[in-house]
Design a protein around this motif. Structure first.
Motif, PDB file in Angstrom:
ATOM      1  N   ARG A   1     -10.438  23.413 -20.502  1.00 56.88           N
ATOM      2  CA  ARG A   1     -11.020  24.463 -21.342  1.00 56.88           C
ATOM      3  C   ARG A   1     -10.036  25.582 -21.646  1.00 56.88           C
ATOM      4  O   ARG A   1      -9.188  25.929 -20.829  1.00 56.88           O
ATOM      5  N   VAL A   2     -10.237  26.163 -22.811  1.00 60.39           N
ATOM      6  CA  VAL A   2      -9.470  27.324 -23.246  1.00 60.39           C
ATOM      7  C   VAL A   2     -10.178  28.563 -22.701  1.00 60.39           C
ATOM      8  O   VAL A   2     -11.390  28.722 -22.847  1.00 60.39           O
ATOM      9  N   ASP A   3      -9.421  29.441 -22.028  1.00 56.84           N
ATOM     10  CA  ASP A   3      -9.983  30.688 -21.510  1.00 56.84           C
ATOM     11  C   ASP A   3     -10.265  31.663 -22.655  1.00 56.84           C
ATOM     12  O   ASP A   3      -9.646  31.575 -23.723  1.00 56.84           O
ATOM     13  N   GLU A   4     -11.151  32.605 -22.402  1.00 56.19           N
ATOM     14  CA  GLU A   4     -11.488  33.610 -23.399  1.00 56.19           C
ATOM     15  C   GLU A   4     -10.236  34.365 -23.834  1.00 56.19           C
ATOM     16  O   GLU A   4      -9.428  34.800 -23.004  1.00 56.19           O
ATOM     17  N   ARG A   5     -10.047  34.494 -25.123  1.00 54.83           N
ATOM     18  CA  ARG A   5      -8.926  35.203 -25.770  1.00 54.83           C
ATOM     19  C   ARG A   5      -7.565  34.512 -25.566  1.00 54.83           C
ATOM     20  O   ARG A   5      -6.523  35.097 -25.848  1.00 54.83           O
ATOM     21  N   GLU A   6      -7.552  33.310 -25.038  1.00 52.38           N
ATOM     22  CA  GLU A   6      -6.296  32.579 -24.813  1.00 52.38           C
ATOM     23  C   GLU A   6      -5.913  31.825 -26.081  1.00 52.38           C
ATOM     24  O   GLU A   6      -6.760  31.206 -26.728  1.00 52.38           O
ATOM     25  N   LEU A   7      -4.635  31.861 -26.431  1.00 50.76           N
ATOM     26  CA  LEU A   7      -4.138  31.096 -27.566  1.00 50.76           C
ATOM     27  C   LEU A   7      -4.168  29.609 -27.212  1.00 50.76           C
ATOM     28  O   LEU A   7      -3.904  29.215 -26.073  1.00 50.76           O
ATOM     29  N   LEU A   8      -4.469  28.773 -28.188  1.00 49.80           N
ATOM     30  CA  LEU A   8      -4.627  27.339 -27.937  1.00 49.80           C
ATOM     31  C   LEU A   8      -3.376  26.705 -27.329  1.00 49.80           C
ATOM     32  O   LEU A   8      -3.457  25.951 -26.359  1.00 49.80           O
ATOM     33  N   GLU A   9      -2.207  26.993 -27.894  1.00 54.55           N
ATOM     34  CA  GLU A   9      -0.967  26.400 -27.366  1.00 54.55           C
ATOM     35  C   GLU A   9      -0.675  26.885 -25.952  1.00 54.55           C
ATOM     36  O   GLU A   9      -0.160  26.127 -25.130  1.00 54.55           O
TER      37      GLU A   9
END
Length: 85
Positions: A34-42
């Motif tokens: 999962r992508v964390d909140e406010r984290e850029l995808l890359e």
């Protein structure tokens, strides 16, 4: 609420694909999560590879997006190369 995830296809010079053994299911899979909140995808893709394998990677390309509307889930698929670890 929709969740976002990332997976990275990491291939070595022999064209072997890096896989990890999942803890929740008895299968091998691409490193990701999962992508964390406010984290850029890359950045999420690099973090997940590091957490799951110990390797540092450089993201080379985004190769696709897998949308699963019935699960309210979108997965972003990248390619990467090992740079350390």
């Amino acid at each position: 609420m929709q969740t976002e995830g990332v997976f990275t296809i990491v291939v070595n010079k022999k064209q072997e694909v890096l896989l990890v053994k999942r803890k929740d299911l008895p299968i091998w899979d691409l490193p990701g999560g999962r992508v964390d909140e406010r984290e850029l995808l890359e950045e999420a893709a690099k973090r997940e590879v590091r957490e799951e394998t110990g390797y540092e990677v450089e993201i080379v390309d985004k190769v696709g997006v897998y949308d699963r509307p019935s699960f309210h889930d979108v997965q972003h698929i990248y390619t990467g190369i090992v740079t350390g670890g």
